[in-house]
Design an enzyme around this catalytic site. Structure first.
Site, mmCIF file in Angstrom:
data_model
loop_
_atom_site.group_PDB
_atom_site.id
_atom_site.type_symbol
_atom_site.label_atom_id
_atom_site.label_comp_id
_atom_site.label_asym_id
_atom_site.label_seq_id
_atom_site.Cartn_x
_atom_site.Cartn_y
_atom_site.Cartn_z
ATOM 1 N N THR A 1 0.849 -1.181 0.000
ATOM 2 C CA THR A 1 0.000 0.000 0.000
ATOM 3 C C THR A 1 0.893 1.242 0.000
ATOM 4 O O THR A 1 2.116 1.153 0.101
ATOM 5 C CB THR A 1 -0.900 0.044 1.248
ATOM 6 O OG1 THR A 1 -0.086 0.372 2.403
ATOM 7 C CG2 THR A 1 -1.584 -1.295 1.486
ATOM 8 N N LYS B 1 6.847 3.170 1.282
ATOM 9 C CA LYS B 1 8.069 3.897 1.673
ATOM 10 C C LYS B 1 7.932 4.665 2.986
ATOM 11 O O LYS B 1 8.904 5.229 3.469
ATOM 12 C CB LYS B 1 8.448 4.887 0.559
ATOM 13 C CG LYS B 1 8.947 4.228 -0.707
ATOM 14 C CD LYS B 1 9.284 5.228 -1.773
ATOM 15 C CE LYS B 1 8.063 5.705 -2.526
ATOM 16 N NZ LYS B 1 7.436 4.676 -3.367
ATOM 17 N N VAL C 1 12.937 1.824 -3.499
ATOM 18 C CA VAL C 1 13.741 2.593 -4.462
ATOM 19 C C VAL C 1 14.007 1.711 -5.683
ATOM 20 O O VAL C 1 14.544 0.610 -5.552
ATOM 21 C CB VAL C 1 15.087 3.036 -3.853
ATOM 22 C CG1 VAL C 1 15.878 3.847 -4.870
ATOM 23 C CG2 VAL C 1 14.870 3.838 -2.580
ATOM 24 N N ASP D 1 8.089 11.877 -3.447
ATOM 25 C CA ASP D 1 8.434 10.456 -3.541
ATOM 26 C C ASP D 1 9.931 10.275 -3.784
ATOM 27 O O ASP D 1 10.579 9.408 -3.190
ATOM 28 C CB ASP D 1 7.622 9.822 -4.671
ATOM 29 C CG ASP D 1 7.646 8.306 -4.614
ATOM 30 O OD1 ASP D 1 7.335 7.757 -3.545
ATOM 31 O OD2 ASP D 1 7.994 7.687 -5.625
ATOM 32 N N GLY E 1 6.180 0.557 -12.599
ATOM 33 C CA GLY E 1 5.291 -0.432 -13.196
ATOM 34 C C GLY E 1 4.943 -1.514 -12.202
ATOM 35 O O GLY E 1 5.782 -1.968 -11.426
ATOM 36 N N GLY F 1 -0.229 2.894 -15.070
ATOM 37 C CA GLY F 1 0.127 2.379 -13.753
ATOM 38 C C GLY F 1 1.476 2.805 -13.229
ATOM 39 O O GLY F 1 2.028 2.182 -12.320
ATOM 40 N N LYS G 1 12.974 8.575 -1.438
ATOM 41 C CA LYS G 1 13.880 7.546 -1.944
ATOM 42 C C LYS G 1 15.342 7.882 -1.688
ATOM 43 O O LYS G 1 16.119 7.025 -1.244
ATOM 44 C CB LYS G 1 13.639 7.342 -3.445
ATOM 45 C CG LYS G 1 12.284 6.701 -3.764
ATOM 46 C CD LYS G 1 12.051 6.602 -5.268
ATOM 47 C CE LYS G 1 10.711 5.950 -5.566
ATOM 48 N NZ LYS G 1 10.431 5.865 -7.016
#
Length: 816
Positions: A559, A583, A613, A682, A800, A668, A686
């Protein structure tokens, strides 16, 4: 001669008795047989239950007795030919009339003594054996009934009578010599004292009767016929893969049966063990099965020689009692005084352990006796306790004993390490340990709630080494979650055949529903799993995982929820492995990040988040390998967002920026809210995670984020976001044009150097490693002390559902 004993389930009803009859017919063709039988199933318990009712003047004893009478009358009608039934129906009625008189006396006097208990319980075996003998006689077999009570003589210790072996042996030899019948049917459990009073032989009494007869008559073999295919490598009620043990020594059998293997009761087989008579355990309902041969001399195969353990046994409802104090050190007689005290109170000690310091001694007893034992020991050592030479005894309840047993464990190194290691890796805490110098039994005390898990772990480790059972709990069923499940189903057969791993999806949850199955959710069940599920909450999902307490458990978070990581720490404390695509946890406050890492290490489980990552790229694993091998990362330059790389690779001015972002979301590559990707949040997470894994204690606020999105695009709903992107199309074209004027392209990069990190939009030159990065690819360029001139480069698809799911899958395999 062979002695065949049939237990309560084997003579539970007419159908089962006919099965036993077929066995007797076959065996009697080659051997003289003595058939020892128990009472019909549950009869003894109901005889006692009725007496307990009567002793408190409860007339409910009457229907209990009537039901038992009817049960025996029906048995006569089913087994005895019609023309011969009358006398046997009268026989049953006569003895139940006698029983009713006894119960009336108990009711009037309100007294149920052990002497009376033995008398009434003797009727169960007396009646069943007579009816079975009559059946065999009417079938034309050369059969006679023998009253065991006339042959087996005991003292008057009612309910646990001690056998006079010399007298008993003479009686049995004389009966066998005087009666040459091919088949003798005898009741188990019952005997008689020198005054003619009925006595019984206690728990396992029918087995004991059979053993006594076998020894007295020097039988070739004693067979115990029951409802399982012999002794098992573990309790089949706990371990679905438990296997029958074909051959086992008497010592191993005694060890296993002492700690809960219900097929045998140790004292009852002691006589045949001492006389070196083979004992075979067989299944009445599967007579062709080999069963278990118990012997002093076994022709062990090479495979058997290589197998270190023979079985895992367990005993529940155990309590520990610990006596400790400096006054015990170097003082002879303390242990003797303790055991004499418990012996006087008739408290059985199951397990003993004491350290070489002599500062404490710990014993295990049945939980029902622990408070009696506590009072007795505190009273016995009252003076020492008052003078503070010793402390009052400490007790701990709610425990189980697990015993690993095997003759081949002797002189073989590593058995204990293997045992404790596999339990520790699954979060099983050992409270006490005991092992004798024979080395054939290692016993441990654990929490009772961990019994099923521990027995399965040990059974898998020592008896199922060919396949490792893994239980997966999947949180999240979106794009990545669905792809992961599909990959698991497709790959499971390969993993079974080539890597001896069986993955079982034991639980699944989304934000609304959750479903559990210890046996695994099948592919068909997964297609509509939410229709048969319960309402979900993440804490409820985690609590259920913990309560199920299955071995080799892995919690998989696919999730983007900020709530799910809240349960990580508690799961890790239960030694449940965690694989996180999410993350949030690894990018949370640095102290929380360290807490999770330390908790995983302290509880000997794994916390993997490789897909945080680079999706399926081996980025974090590479950092870990570099650091563990002594290298130090000095700088990182990277494109870490497959989404942003896809967007800027496809944004060439022919379509609007909004359309390109929409395409990325449709395929996606983005989070459900694309702003998480486009704001650089995001990417910042990372690079933060990479820096932390490289050994730098950065916080999220330490990351410099040069966002390229106008503030208005960040406000409102996702739909409003796309509207604003369209309105700002000229702004995005200027960004593109500025890069093109320099002969460069737009790349959203992350950099770490000199302990500082930043993310933002850059112009990548044609000679840069970042320039030739296409589609949704990621690239990470490491410079280290060892890779100082020529950097280490990792490059590949970084977004992906398919590749992300494969990365999660790889983490799952690593975690086990």
């Amino acid at each position: 001669m062979k002695i065949l004993k049939f237990g309560g389930t084997s003579v539970a009803n007419a159908r089962n008795i006919l099965l036993a009859e077929n066995i007797i017919k076959k065996e009697s063709l080659q051997n003289r047989i003595i058939m020892v039988v128990s009472a019909l199933h549950s009869v003894t318990d109901n005889l006692i239950k009725a007496a307990e009712y009567a002793s408190v003047k409860d007339e409910n004893y009457i229907p209990v007795i009537k039901n038992l009478e009817q049960k025996h009358l029906e048995l006569v009608k089913e087994l005895i030919p019609v023309l011969a039934q009358s006398s046997w129906l009268s026989f049953v009625k006569k003895h139940f009339n006698d029983l009713e008189d006894i119960y009336s006396g108990i009711f009037v006097l309100g007294e149920f003594t052990e002497k009376i208990r033995d008398r009434i319980t003797s009727y169960g075996e007396f009646l069943s054996s007579n009816i079975i003998a009559a059946r065999l006689q009417h079938e034309g077999l050369d059969c006679i009934w023998m009253n065991s009570a006339d042959q087996i003589k005991t003292d008057s210790n009612f309910t646990h009578a001690k056998v006079d072996f010399e007298t008993t042996e003479n009686h049995l030899k004389n009966f066998a010599a005087d009666h040459k019948n091919q088949i003798i049917v005898a009741p188990g459990f019952i005997a008689m004292d020198q005054h003619g009073n009925a006595t019984t032989l206690g728990r396992g009494g029918s087995d004991y009767t059979a053993a006594i007869i076998a020894v007295a008559l020097s039988a070739h073999e004693l067979q115990i016929w029951t409802d399982v295919n012999g002794m098992m490598t573990a309790d089949p009620r706990l371990v679905s893969n438990a296997k029958p043990i074909q051959e086992i020594s008497y010592h191993e059998a005694m060890e296993l049966s002492h700690f809960g293997a219900k097929v045998l009761y140790p004292p009852s087989i002691q006589p045949v063990m001492a006389k070196n008579i083979d004992l075979r355990i067989k299944n009445t309902f599967d007579p062709e099965a080999y069963g278990t041969l118990i012997s002093h001399t076994l022709p062990r195969s090479d495979r058997k020689e290589q197998q270190s353990a023979s079985g895992v046994s367990n005993m529940s409802h155990i309590a520990l009692l610990t006596l400790e104090g400096s006054g015990m050190v170097g003082i002879p007689g303390i242990s003797a005084k303790l055991f004499q005290c418990l012996s006087f109170e008739k408290i059985n000690v199951i397990l003993i352990t004491q350290g070489s310091s002599e500062h404490s001694i710990t014993i295990a007893v049945n939980e029902k006796e622990i408070f009696h034992a506590e009072n007795a020991v505190n009273t016995c050592f009252a003076d020492d306790i008052e003078l503070q030479r010793m402390s009052p005894v400490q007790i701990e309840t709610g425990l189980s004993i697990i015993a690993l047993v095997g003759e081949n464990m002797k002189n073989r190194s590593g058995i204990s390490a293997k045992m404790f290691g596999c339990l520790g890796n699954n979060g099983i805490n050992i409270r006490a340990i005991a092992q004798g110098s024979s080395e054939r039994n290692i016993s441990i005390m654990i929490l009772e709630k961990d019994t099923r898990k521990a027995v399965n772990i040990l059974h898998e480790e020592f008896f199922e080494s060919e396949v490792k059972q893994v239980h997966l709990y999947l949180c999240g069923t979106g794009n990545v979650g669905s792809k992961l499940v599909q990959q698991i189903y497709e790959q499971n057969e390969y993993l079974m055949n080539n890597h001896l791993i069986n993955l079982r999806i034991a639980g699944i949850s989304n934000s609304r529903k959750m479903l559990f199955s210890d046996q695994g959710i099948t592919e068909n069940e997964f297609s509509n799993w939410s229709e048969n599920s319960d309402d979900a909450s993440i804490h409820g999902f985690a609590e259920e995982i913990i309560s199920r307490n299955l071995r080799n458990s892995v919690f998989v978070d696919v999730t983007a929820s900020a709530a799910v990581p809240d349960v990580y720490e508690n799961l890790l404390k239960r030694s449940i492995n965690i694989v996180a695509c999410n993350k949030i946890a690894a990018a949370s406050d640095f102290e929380q990040y360290k807490t999770l890492k330390n908790t995983a290490r302290n509880h000997r489980c794994n916390f993997y988040f490789e897909t945080n990552v680079g999706a399926g790229l081996p980025v974090i694993g590479t950092i870990n390998d570099l650091v563990k091998s002594g290298d130090k990362i000095t700088s990182i330059q990277a494109v870490l967002s497959g989404t942003l790389n896809f967007v800027f690779n496809n944004y060439d001015g022919s379509r609007t920026f909004s359309e390109v972002v929409a395409q990325a979301q449709k395929e996606g590559y983005t989070e459900p809210d694309p702003r998480l990707d486009l704001t650089g949040t995001d990417v910042a997470r990372k690079i933060l995670i990479l820096a932390r894994e490289a050994g730098y204690p950065l916080q999220f606020d330490d990351i410099e984020n040069e966002s390229f999105l106008p503030q208005e695009c960040l406000e409102g709903s996702v739909e409003n976001f796309y509207v604003k992107l369209t309105e700002y199309e000229d702004y995005f074209k200027r960004l593109l044009n500025n890069a093109q004027k320099e002969g460069r392209i737009l790349k959203y990069t992350a950099e770490f150097k000199d302990g500082k990190a930043k993310v933002g939009l850059q112009h990548a030159a044609p000679d840069s490693d970042l320039y030739h990065l296409y589609g949704k690819d990621n690239i990470v360029i490491f410079k280290t002390l060892r890779y100082s001139e020529q950097p280490l480069v990792i490059k590949g698809a970084g977004a992906g559902a398919e590749v992300t799911a494969s990365g999660v899958f790889a983490d799952i395999i690593r975690s086990i």
